[in-house]
Design an enzyme around this catalytic site. Structure first.
Site, PDB file in Angstrom:
ATOM      1  N   PHE A   1      -1.879  16.651   4.024  1.00 53.53           N
ATOM      2  CA  PHE A   1      -2.344  16.112   2.752  1.00 53.53           C
ATOM      3  C   PHE A   1      -1.174  15.994   1.798  1.00 53.53           C
ATOM      4  O   PHE A   1      -0.640  16.990   1.331  1.00 53.53           O
ATOM      5  CB  PHE A   1      -3.463  16.954   2.152  1.00 53.53           C
ATOM      6  CG  PHE A   1      -4.234  16.133   1.156  1.00 53.53           C
ATOM      7  CD1 PHE A   1      -3.827  16.057  -0.167  1.00 53.53           C
ATOM      8  CD2 PHE A   1      -5.320  15.386   1.565  1.00 53.53           C
ATOM      9  CE1 PHE A   1      -4.490  15.242  -1.075  1.00 53.53           C
ATOM     10  CE2 PHE A   1      -5.991  14.572   0.662  1.00 53.53           C
ATOM     11  CZ  PHE A   1      -5.576  14.501  -0.653  1.00 53.53           C
TER      12      PHE A   1
ATOM     13  N   ASP B   1      -4.138   5.063   6.315  1.00 52.57           N
ATOM     14  CA  ASP B   1      -4.701   6.297   6.860  1.00 52.57           C
ATOM     15  C   ASP B   1      -5.726   5.929   7.944  1.00 52.57           C
ATOM     16  O   ASP B   1      -5.345   5.561   9.047  1.00 52.57           O
ATOM     17  CB  ASP B   1      -5.311   7.060   5.674  1.00 52.57           C
ATOM     18  CG  ASP B   1      -5.702   8.483   6.002  1.00 52.57           C
ATOM     19  OD1 ASP B   1      -5.894   8.796   7.170  1.00 52.57           O
ATOM     20  OD2 ASP B   1      -5.842   9.294   5.065  1.00 52.57           O
TER      21      ASP B   1
ATOM     22  N   GLU C   1       0.846  -1.210   0.000  1.00 48.87           N
ATOM     23  CA  GLU C   1       0.000   0.000   0.000  1.00 48.87           C
ATOM     24  C   GLU C   1       0.870   1.244   0.000  1.00 48.87           C
ATOM     25  O   GLU C   1       1.973   1.247   0.552  1.00 48.87           O
ATOM     26  CB  GLU C   1      -0.859   0.027   1.267  1.00 48.87           C
ATOM     27  CG  GLU C   1      -2.262  -0.495   1.086  1.00 48.87           C
ATOM     28  CD  GLU C   1      -3.172   0.442   0.277  1.00 48.87           C
ATOM     29  OE1 GLU C   1      -2.659   1.313  -0.452  1.00 48.87           O
ATOM     30  OE2 GLU C   1      -4.390   0.285   0.382  1.00 48.87           O
TER      31      GLU C   1
ATOM     32  N   ARG D   1       0.194  12.199  -9.129  1.00 45.67           N
ATOM     33  CA  ARG D   1       0.787  10.892  -8.851  1.00 45.67           C
ATOM     34  C   ARG D   1       2.208  10.800  -9.392  1.00 45.67           C
ATOM     35  O   ARG D   1       3.037  10.078  -8.857  1.00 45.67           O
ATOM     36  CB  ARG D   1      -0.051   9.774  -9.481  1.00 45.67           C
ATOM     37  CG  ARG D   1      -1.434   9.585  -8.865  1.00 45.67           C
ATOM     38  CD  ARG D   1      -2.031   8.257  -9.313  1.00 45.67           C
ATOM     39  NE  ARG D   1      -3.469   8.168  -9.111  1.00 45.67           N
ATOM     40  CZ  ARG D   1      -4.058   7.726  -7.997  1.00 45.67           C
ATOM     41  NH1 ARG D   1      -3.322   7.379  -6.964  1.00 45.67           N
ATOM     42  NH2 ARG D   1      -5.366   7.655  -7.905  1.00 45.67           N
TER      43      ARG D   1
ATOM     44  N   ASP E   1      -2.254  10.678  -4.941  1.00 48.43           N
ATOM     45  CA  ASP E   1      -2.957  11.683  -5.734  1.00 48.43           C
ATOM     46  C   ASP E   1      -3.776  12.645  -4.878  1.00 48.43           C
ATOM     47  O   ASP E   1      -4.059  12.391  -3.719  1.00 48.43           O
ATOM     48  CB  ASP E   1      -3.940  10.999  -6.690  1.00 48.43           C
ATOM     49  CG  ASP E   1      -5.176  10.456  -5.962  1.00 48.43           C
ATOM     50  OD1 ASP E   1      -5.009   9.765  -4.951  1.00 48.43           O
ATOM     51  OD2 ASP E   1      -6.309  10.751  -6.397  1.00 48.43           O
TER      52      ASP E   1
ATOM     53  N   LYS F   1      -0.101   7.037   8.679  1.00 40.07           N
ATOM     54  CA  LYS F   1      -0.604   8.188   9.451  1.00 40.07           C
ATOM     55  C   LYS F   1      -1.351   7.646  10.668  1.00 40.07           C
ATOM     56  O   LYS F   1      -2.585   7.592  10.668  1.00 40.07           O
ATOM     57  CB  LYS F   1      -1.616   8.973   8.614  1.00 40.07           C
ATOM     58  CG  LYS F   1      -1.038   9.958   7.635  1.00 40.07           C
ATOM     59  CD  LYS F   1      -2.210  10.726   7.015  1.00 40.07           C
ATOM     60  CE  LYS F   1      -1.774  11.661   5.917  1.00 40.07           C
ATOM     61  NZ  LYS F   1      -2.932  12.264   5.230  1.00 40.07           N
TER      62      LYS F   1
END
Ligand code: PRP
Length: 179
Positions: free
Chosen positions: A151, A102, A98, A164, A158, A130
Site C-alpha cells: 500500500f 492496479d 495515471e 498525496r 493517497d 502492480k
C-alpha cells in the site's frame, strides 16, 4: 504524515529521474505529433505536472475525474465519470496519464468510453504498475515503476485522501489502515 510511512520506495530524486526518462521516450515516440495528455484525477496530478514538463512537444493537457465506489484500499469494479474531458478527442493522439494501474478496472472502463470517441490513437502512461493485482486485461504502454503489492502513498497517491503531498513514494504502515 512521515511517521505513518514504513519505508520510502522511491525518493524524490528517483522519481524525477524516471519521469524525465518517460518524458524523453514520449518525445521520441510522438515526434512531429501533438498528443493530448489526459490526466485521470486526482492521483495523477503531480505526475502529470512533472511529466508534461519533461515532454518536449507541442502537447495539450486535459483532465478527467473518475471514482470507483468504496473508499477502502481495494477498488470495487464500478466506475463513474465525475468530470469529463473538456476537449474533443476525435482524430487526436491521446495519452492517458495515471498514477497507478492496479486491478485495471478504472482503465478498462475508461478505454471503452474513450475509444468510442474515435481518437486517432490511445496509449496509457502509468507511473506505477502492480501487475500481480490485475483482474482486467489492461497493460500500460509506458510504465514508470513496476511495484509489488504494497500500500503506497505520496507523489499524488493517497490513503483516505491524505499523504498525496509527500514528495516521495512510500509504503504506508499497515497500522494506519488496519485501525
Ligand atoms: C486510483 C488510481 C487509478 C485507480 C487504479 O484512483 O488513480 O485511477 O485507482 O486502480 P484500478 O486499476 O484498480 O482501477 P482512486 O480511485 O484511488 O482515486 P484518486 O485518483 O482520486 O486517488
Amino acid at each position: 504524515m512521515h511517521k505513518d510511512v514504513e519505508r520510502i520506495l522511491y525518493t524524490e530524486e528517483e522519481l524525477r529521474r524516471r519521469v524525465k526518462e518517460l518524458g524523453a521516450q514520449i518525445t521520441t515516440d510522438y515526434a512531429g505529433r501533438r498528443p493530448i495528455l489526459a490526466s485521470v484525477l486526482r492521483g495523477s496530478y503531480i505526475f502529470m505536472a512533472d511529466l508534461t514538463r519533461a515532454i518536449d512537444l507541442d502537447v495539450t493537457v486535459d483532465f478527467m475525474a473518475v471514482s470507483s465506489y468504496g473508499a477502502g484500499t481495494v477498488s470495487s469494479g464500478q466506475v463513474e465519470i465525475k468530470k469529463d474531458l473538456s476537449d474533443t478527442i476525435e482524430g487526436r493522439d491521446l495519452i492517458i496519464v495515471e498514477d497507478i494501474l492496479d486491478s485495471g478496472n478504472t482503465l478498462y472502463y475508461l478505454m471503452d468510453v474513450l475509444r468510442a470517441r474515435r481518437p486517432a490513437s490511445i496509449r496509457i502512461c502509468a507511473l506505477m504498475d502492480k501487475p500481480e493485482r490485475r483482474t482486467k486485461p489492461i497493460t500500460a504502454d509506458y510504465v514508470g515503476f513496476t511495484i509489488p503489492d504494497a500500500f503506497i502513498v505520496g507523489y499524488g497517491l493517497d490513503y483516505a485522501e491524505r499523504y498525496r503531498n509527500l514528495p516521495y513514494v512510500g509504503v504506508l504502515k499497515p497500522s494506519v489502515y488496519e485501525k
